[in-house]
Motif scaffolding. Structure first.
Motif, mmCIF file in Angstrom:
data_model
loop_
_atom_site.group_PDB
_atom_site.id
_atom_site.type_symbol
_atom_site.label_atom_id
_atom_site.label_comp_id
_atom_site.label_asym_id
_atom_site.label_seq_id
_atom_site.Cartn_x
_atom_site.Cartn_y
_atom_site.Cartn_z
ATOM 1 N N PRO A 17 0.821 -1.218 0.000
ATOM 2 C CA PRO A 17 0.000 0.000 0.000
ATOM 3 C C PRO A 17 0.852 1.264 0.000
ATOM 4 O O PRO A 17 1.991 1.271 0.486
ATOM 5 C CB PRO A 17 -0.798 -0.126 1.303
ATOM 6 N N ASP A 18 0.305 2.328 -0.558
ATOM 7 C CA ASP A 18 1.055 3.578 -0.695
ATOM 8 C C ASP A 18 1.605 4.091 0.628
ATOM 9 O O ASP A 18 2.671 4.708 0.664
ATOM 10 C CB ASP A 18 0.165 4.659 -1.322
ATOM 11 N N GLU A 19 0.896 3.858 1.717
ATOM 12 C CA GLU A 19 1.336 4.418 2.998
ATOM 13 C C GLU A 19 2.468 3.626 3.655
ATOM 14 O O GLU A 19 3.021 4.047 4.678
ATOM 15 C CB GLU A 19 0.158 4.494 3.977
ATOM 16 N N THR A 20 2.856 2.486 3.072
ATOM 17 C CA THR A 20 3.900 1.650 3.655
ATOM 18 C C THR A 20 5.263 2.323 3.549
ATOM 19 O O THR A 20 5.684 2.747 2.471
ATOM 20 C CB THR A 20 3.972 0.288 2.932
ATOM 21 N N LEU A 21 5.979 2.385 4.671
ATOM 22 C CA LEU A 21 7.329 2.934 4.641
ATOM 23 C C LEU A 21 8.255 1.965 3.914
ATOM 24 O O LEU A 21 8.283 0.773 4.227
ATOM 25 C CB LEU A 21 7.856 3.168 6.057
ATOM 26 N N CYS A 65 14.978 4.910 7.023
ATOM 27 C CA CYS A 65 15.854 5.970 7.538
ATOM 28 C C CYS A 65 15.257 7.356 7.288
ATOM 29 O O CYS A 65 15.257 8.219 8.163
ATOM 30 C CB CYS A 65 17.237 5.881 6.901
ATOM 31 N N GLU A 66 14.783 7.585 6.064
ATOM 32 C CA GLU A 66 14.275 8.906 5.671
ATOM 33 C C GLU A 66 12.750 8.961 5.596
ATOM 34 O O GLU A 66 12.177 9.941 5.142
ATOM 35 C CB GLU A 66 14.879 9.302 4.317
ATOM 36 N N GLU A 67 12.099 7.866 6.030
ATOM 37 C CA GLU A 67 10.640 7.797 6.114
ATOM 38 C C GLU A 67 9.960 8.134 4.778
ATOM 39 O O GLU A 67 9.059 8.966 4.701
ATOM 40 C CB GLU A 67 10.124 8.707 7.236
ATOM 41 N N ARG A 102 5.112 7.570 -2.247
ATOM 42 C CA ARG A 102 6.009 8.656 -2.652
ATOM 43 C C ARG A 102 6.937 8.193 -3.766
ATOM 44 O O ARG A 102 7.227 8.954 -4.706
ATOM 45 C CB ARG A 102 6.817 9.135 -1.440
ATOM 46 N N ILE A 103 7.410 6.970 -3.707
ATOM 47 C CA ILE A 103 8.279 6.443 -4.764
ATOM 48 C C ILE A 103 7.506 6.344 -6.077
ATOM 49 O O ILE A 103 8.017 6.712 -7.142
ATOM 50 C CB ILE A 103 8.851 5.067 -4.355
ATOM 51 N N ARG A 104 6.279 5.871 -6.006
ATOM 52 C CA ARG A 104 5.453 5.793 -7.217
ATOM 53 C C ARG A 104 5.187 7.188 -7.777
ATOM 54 O O ARG A 104 5.191 7.392 -8.995
ATOM 55 C CB ARG A 104 4.146 5.073 -6.897
ATOM 56 N N ASN A 155 18.823 6.304 -8.037
ATOM 57 C CA ASN A 155 19.699 7.418 -7.679
ATOM 58 C C ASN A 155 18.991 8.766 -7.777
ATOM 59 O O ASN A 155 19.313 9.700 -7.038
ATOM 60 C CB ASN A 155 20.958 7.392 -8.551
ATOM 61 N N GLN A 156 18.001 8.854 -8.661
ATOM 62 C CA GLN A 156 17.242 10.090 -8.754
ATOM 63 C C GLN A 156 16.316 10.279 -7.560
ATOM 64 O O GLN A 156 15.960 11.409 -7.220
ATOM 65 C CB GLN A 156 16.437 10.118 -10.047
ATOM 66 N N THR A 157 15.916 9.179 -6.922
ATOM 67 C CA THR A 157 15.047 9.319 -5.749
ATOM 68 C C THR A 157 15.746 10.083 -4.631
ATOM 69 O O THR A 157 15.087 10.696 -3.786
ATOM 70 C CB THR A 157 14.589 7.948 -5.211
#
Length: 490
Positions: free
Chosen positions: A391-395, A399-401, A406-408, A419-421
């Motif tokens: 799910p989207d809310e999964t960390l 380390c940086e939460e 957010r990745i999607r 590396n762009q992330t």
């Protein structure tokens, strides 16, 4: 290969450049110890650097000082490590424990830290045997207190004879999950359930490899014995689990419940400790740091460094051995360590081609015997797709939460690789250097971008590999601390 010309070239390389050693080995697990034993027997001047206080690696951690009760509890495979450690010690190889190799340059200069002071060391041959790490399991609630990797429970058992208190639920798949469950049962822990996440489709995926697996009857018997022990102890075993979540207590202080669906039914298990495991993957931090060639393994769903039959990488003089190159288990790691050390002896002119081939033959047979079952296990215990489709809310980056959502989102905004992330969100820039999120970030990006993981790529790793104190760095500027011997005398 002309052994005479190789020996002459090696002599010029070693003596002309002031090398104090022929071979540096990083890691004193099964691969590193086996490599050191073989290297010493071949006449290589060898030094071993290891982070742990004593030899054994993770699989044989503390085996040389473990009480008989713990050794008996952990079984014959663990006790085998004691024999390996004794043979390692008898060689008289120079070994430095509590030593962190935190940087390696492409000329094979190793910068390490011991007793709070850093030093540099270089040899013509470098063998990295830094083992494996547990695959990240990004499940909602996996950062709650009380949720940890199954390997952590093993470490507590091996080093302190401690077992988790209260109800323990194990979640994931693979032989190690079953092994830890059996060991905890024998140690007196209350195992409240095993939530097996292997999809039902894995059985069909594994069937083409079943005949090959029958060539390893001992390993199959071990697996069946563990399942029988768990059934005899009446441990609830839930198969093909999905929609797994870990829920906190009312005060949000720790995990309290494991919820999931299994074969069409909803379940909720009370848990005071949750142990996660979805297999292990090669620790590629050093090989990534040195920019050697890697490939994405669809079989093991992980990155693997590219090595040849002697452990050689795409960087001359650098060899990899053990689970750090490809997952095969402790006995396979022993074989790979010995073979890589023989390759180093050939390169240094200590042995000729006929000699190394002869000495390597029994190790190659052992390696083949230990790895014949791997395709079957890799297919049977393949991690479920929903582990990446979390799910989207999964960390994901603890380390940086940074969450999966957010990745999607970054992928949709034009981020095409891990590396762009870092620029978009600092994902992967925490103290763990991407160890806990790297594979997941690659897979989530690949799925969102509809590309292969191998095309998406992986994090670039930079030194220091682990946090180092400024005072330790300052020691490098002191001539008296610039070498290994000067550092260890202080």
């Amino acid at each position: 290969m002309n052994s005479l010309s190789t020996r002459e070239a090696a002599a010029v390389s070693v003596e002309g450049n002031g090398f104090t050693h022929d071979l540096v080995i990083i890691g004193a697990g099964p691969a590193g110890m086996s490599a050191a034993i073989t290297a010493m027997d071949a006449g290589l001047r060898t030094v071993v650097l290891d982070e742990q206080p004593r030899a054994g690696g993770q699989i044989y951690r503390n085996v040389s000082v473990a009480p008989p009760t713990i050794s008996a509890l952990l079984g014959a495979d663990y006790r085998h490590g004691g024999d390996l450690v004794r043979r390692f010690v008898v060689t008289g190889v120079e070994v430095h424990h509590d030593t962190l190799a935190w940087d390696i340059s492409r000329d094979l200069t190793v910068t390490a830290q011991k007793a709070g002071r850093s030093f540099a060391l270089r040899a013509p041959q470098l063998l990295v045997a830094n083992g494996a790490i547990e695959r990240p399991s990004p499940i909602p609630g996996w950062t709650l207190p009380g949720v940890m990797n199954a390997g952590a429970a093993q470490i507590a058992l091996k080093t302190a004879g401690q077992v988790p208190s209260g109800a323990v639920v194990l979640v994931g798949n693979g032989p190690l999950l079953l092994l830890v469950a059996c060991q905890l049962l024998k140690a007196g822990a209350r195992v409240a359930g095993i939530v097996d996440t292997s999809p039902a489709s894995n059985r069909a995926r594994a069937m083409p490899h079943a005949l090959s697996a029958l060539r390893a009857p001992g390993m199959l018997t071990k697996g069946l014995r563990m399942l029988w022990q768990l059934r005899r102890a009446r441990v609830p075993h839930f198969m093909h689990a999905e929609s797994v979540r870990f829920e906190a207590s009312s005060d949000q202080q720790r995990v309290e419940t494991v919820s999931f669906t299994s074969q069409g039914k909803n379940h909720r298990l009370q848990a005071e400790v949750v142990l996660l495991h979805h297999g292990v993957v090669p620790n590629t931090q050093i090989s990534r740091l040195l920019r050697v060639d890697h490939v994405w393994s669809d079989a093991q769903l992980t990155w693997q460094p590219v090595v040849d039959a002697w452990g050689n990488t795409s960087l001359a003089g650098l060899r990899l051995a053990g689970d750090g190159s490809s997952i095969g288990g402790a006995h396979a790691a022993e074989a790979r360590g010995a073979i890589a050390a023989l390759g180093a002896a050939l390169a240094m002119g200590k042995l000729d081609a006929a000699q190394v081939d002869r000495r390597a033959l029994p190790w190659r047979r052992q390696l083949a015997a230990q790895t014949v079952i791997r395709p079957f296990l890799d297919a049977l215990y393949r991690p479920p797709e929903w582990l990446v489709d979390c799910p989207d809310e999964t960390l994901v980056c603890r380390c940086e939460e940074v969450t999966a959502g957010r990745i999607r989102e970054m992928a949709k905004l034009g981020c095409e690789g891990p590396n762009q992330t870092k620029f978009f969100s600092r994902c992967g820039m925490g103290p763990c250097q991407g160890r806990m999120c790297g594979i997941t970030v690659t897979q989530v990006l690949a799925k969102t971008l509809n590309r292969a993981p191998g095309d998406v790529g992986a994090y670039r790793v930079r030194a220091p590999l682990k946090p180092v104190r400024l005072g330790s760095l300052a020691a490098l500027a002191e001539p008296s601390a610039a070498s290994l011997h000067a550092s260890t005398k202080k």
